[in-house]
Write a protein that holds these residues in place. Sequence first.
Motif, PDB file in Angstrom:
ATOM      1  N   LEU A 164       0.844  -1.187   0.000  1.00  0.00           N
ATOM      2  CA  LEU A 164       0.000   0.000   0.000  1.00  0.00           C
ATOM      3  C   LEU A 164       0.884   1.243   0.000  1.00  0.00           C
ATOM      4  O   LEU A 164       1.577   1.532   0.972  1.00  0.00           O
ATOM      5  CB  LEU A 164      -0.878  -0.073   1.262  1.00  0.00           C
ATOM      6  N   TYR A 223      -6.487   4.972   3.354  1.00  0.00           N
ATOM      7  CA  TYR A 223      -6.808   3.761   2.615  1.00  0.00           C
ATOM      8  C   TYR A 223      -6.945   2.571   3.568  1.00  0.00           C
ATOM      9  O   TYR A 223      -7.713   1.658   3.326  1.00  0.00           O
ATOM     10  CB  TYR A 223      -5.740   3.487   1.546  1.00  0.00           C
ATOM     11  N   SER A 267      -4.879   7.355  -8.145  1.00  0.00           N
ATOM     12  CA  SER A 267      -4.484   6.228  -7.305  1.00  0.00           C
ATOM     13  C   SER A 267      -5.014   5.008  -8.026  1.00  0.00           C
ATOM     14  O   SER A 267      -6.064   5.074  -8.659  1.00  0.00           O
ATOM     15  CB  SER A 267      -5.153   6.306  -5.939  1.00  0.00           C
ATOM     16  N   VAL A 278     -13.003  -2.466  -4.417  1.00  0.00           N
ATOM     17  CA  VAL A 278     -12.499  -1.099  -4.312  1.00  0.00           C
ATOM     18  C   VAL A 278     -13.173  -0.189  -5.344  1.00  0.00           C
ATOM     19  O   VAL A 278     -13.239   1.027  -5.166  1.00  0.00           O
ATOM     20  CB  VAL A 278     -10.955  -1.085  -4.452  1.00  0.00           C
ATOM     21  N   PHE A 317     -13.838   7.102  -1.205  1.00  0.00           N
ATOM     22  CA  PHE A 317     -12.780   7.957  -1.772  1.00  0.00           C
ATOM     23  C   PHE A 317     -13.284   9.382  -1.974  1.00  0.00           C
ATOM     24  O   PHE A 317     -12.575  10.357  -1.732  1.00  0.00           O
ATOM     25  CB  PHE A 317     -12.287   7.390  -3.105  1.00  0.00           C
ATOM     26  N   THR A 324     -11.514  11.107   1.221  1.00  0.00           N
ATOM     27  CA  THR A 324     -10.214  11.605   0.755  1.00  0.00           C
ATOM     28  C   THR A 324     -10.402  12.775  -0.207  1.00  0.00           C
ATOM     29  O   THR A 324      -9.431  13.368  -0.652  1.00  0.00           O
ATOM     30  CB  THR A 324      -9.406  10.506   0.036  1.00  0.00           C
TER      31      THR A 324
END
Lengths: 393, 540
Positions: free
Chosen positions: A89, A97, A312, A333, A342, A346
């Motif tokens: 990662l 994450y 990403s 994901v 996300f 983020t």
Amino acid sequence: MTGRNVTQSRRRFLALGGATAATALAGCSGILGSGDGGDGGSGGTDTGAGQVSLSDFRGSGPLVAQREAPGGTSIEDLPDLSGELTLYLGGGEGGLYLDLIELLEQRYPDFEAEQRLEASSDLANTIIEENEAGASPADVFMSIDAGSLGAVANAGATASLPEEALSTVPEAYQDSEGRWVGIAGRARAIPYNTNQISESDIPSTVQEFPEATALENSMGWAPSYGAFQSFITAMRLIRDDDETMAWLQAMQDHGITTYDDEFRVSNACADGELTAGFANHYYTLRVQSARESSPIGLAFTEGDAGALVNVSGLEIINGTDNADLASNFVRHVLSAEAQEFFATRTFAYPMIPGVAPVGDLPRIDDLNPPDINLTELADVAGTVDLLRDAGVL
Amino acid sequence: MGTKDRYERLREQATMSERDSSPHTLLAVVSLAISLLLLAPLVWVFLRAGEIEFTRALALLTSDTTVSVTLNTLALVTGVTTASILIGVPLAILTAQTDLPFKRFWTITSALPLVVPSYIGAFAFVSAFGPRGVLADLLSPLGVEQIPTIYGLHGAILVLTLFTYPYVFLTTRASLLSFDGTVVEAARTLNHTRLEAFRRVTLPQIAPGIAAGALLVALYALSDFGTPAIMQYDVFTRMIYNEFGARRLDYASVLSMLLLVMALGILAVESRLNAGRDGAYVSSGSRRPGLIRLGYWKVPAVLFCAAIASLCLVLPVGILLQWLLRSGTGYSGGGFAFEAAYAWNSVGLAAAAAAICVVAALPIAYLSARGTSAVSSLPERATYVGYAVPGVVLGLALVYLGLRYVPFLYQSVILLVFAYVIRFLPQAVGTTESSILQVDPQYIEAARSLGYHPLSAFRKVVLPLVAPGIAAGAALVFLTTMKELPATLMLRPTGFETFVTYIWLVQGAGYYGQAAVPALVLVGLSGLSMLVILRREDTS
């Protein structure tokens, strides 16, 4: 409301009212929802098998309030995750994450991810070394930039990704040979202090910045930061080394301050220490989220390196014994819930069309990124040399 | 009788009493084997460099960048070493030989900065004295627009000095405590002024102690990555790291080779100063000279001690506390929680490294102290090479070699501890050796005449006497292992985090608040091991 989003300027001012803007956007997000036939509507209240609901994936705060449920494939519709996955990662946002992975572990008691956390470029190099020596212990590489994903792919260290995952992500944000796939978008942007200038003072291409008198001796950048180096790599790809060098020198002559990282650049804009800076878009949202009435806005340039949208992403590593689990993990994901994570936690650009970006961000389709192959961002070496020669690094 | 004379005497006795050389041959073989094992990974550097064509290698070596980075590195190493001597020696004299008030307290505060990882110190200094740091905030209402930048050579020298001078302090202090004070008094009776007596009598006696500390400082400055990187100053380690990031391992290995050459150069210079055998961290505590009365100098002396302690301890701890209190990174998520397991991982690794270093150091130190031939100190010198190798280079080498030759050890705790032993063994060798030098070889002779095997004579007679020195070495290895970052990052098992990997990660993500508590605990735990080192002075 919908019309507003379509016609808005790409270099738009990010108003800070929070609620108003979020409501405006919420009105739009439902329309694009359910694109992949997933049961997006059920996400808001569904608690699922592992007692993990959409609200656990979703962030909170003024930028996130009143969002509608995301569209796309829900994790409800995916096979359960089960087994042990070794995940390399990368990136400073490892902490965030990790939260996502923990949510998945909570939901699937039989699923466990061993994580190795380091800088993306370091992990890419490690995987390449490991692959050259035989096999990598890693099953999946999750990285914060396409350059390191590209480096691993170019070294022949990847295995194939599931078609179901690739098909949900726009082609610009995956490898042309399907060796890696984007999971969250990171747009280059111009944070600026709204008390000192207005959006119209900000040039629409990075080439014009050295001539912008309003920005003389009042800009900041973080040249040691990976995202900045990707931006310069993009400039080298679009133009050439000489022009990039000239731009770097012109910016220094124009007066620019160096920072360690782009969060500091963005904070300095909010503090009024800088009039504007070069930074990834989400730092501005982080500043706004932390300091509600700070005078910081966000502008985007158009069609050049300054408008680069990096991602990403994920790739499955060659030689994994866990190919099925790895594929299923990639699909998770890219699920509606993870993409909502996300977007709202983020502040990244979600990669599936069913999930809207947070706050008043332009939609990813409304950005005007340069036409380059993100895998080519792997050439960081030339960029580091150039930055050093220019006296920037 | 001075230290030198005592050595001569011990050496003669050693030669006479241990003339049957079979134990030494065995010792030499064991020591050589250990040092070869430790140096083996460095072969990687040459392997990789050997893959480049000669003309290209030459071009790389003579490029402007390489030349300027070499000069930068030399400037940094020279600056840090000089400044460390200028701070460490006066502090050692003040705490060992004068009537400084609260001497015990100042001894501890002068040694403690060694427990602060230099990259945390660097962050603290950037936070405090950086362009938008605490100082700038304090001064801006007073109309001070701009403060001199902390970045660059002077910043790197400042920070590295403040967190490594304790090596000089500790070794110099040990020399001062162990040398025979009556000589100074004799010199004074011969009408030498105090300064003259210091220059002509004290200085030559403590010079090896100073040099031993300076060697550790110089090699540390050469190998440190974090501080020059944070201070934005281009040195070898930073270049090597960037080249590795850019996947140009050939250039990285050429730079690593140059760095090794510089390390050998430093070792050669230190050898010429005739240090190394002598004085590291050890005091015999016999016949101390009379205290120097500071008189009017008391106030400036205390101010000097206080100023150093403020910069090295109060400032970083203050900045860490400020990180702790000033929360809010702008993320809405919780992030990355610290787990108690990380602390145990750190402590376990450090304890394992300390234990192995102590065991490996014994034969090498014994051979070096009691060896009869010129080559008997070779293994000891060789261990210093590992200390000079930056963690990044060592990490790379072990990743490469581990994957190819011992894949079952790759990403295992064993390989990681091996890396620590390579890097930190000389610290244990130094303390152990100087303890052994202070044990009268006649004790062994006596034990052997009672029918003991040499090994059991050593175990029963020498070991108890050198135990404090061994403990100090173990403590030094323990605390430097706790702080080590780059090799830990590269070699740790997946999912196995430690204090420093956690701190590195969260500060990289901007979670300064979350880095603060583990950093403070790390400093606290390392501080405890520093007390072990200082405690020896009371018991010896």
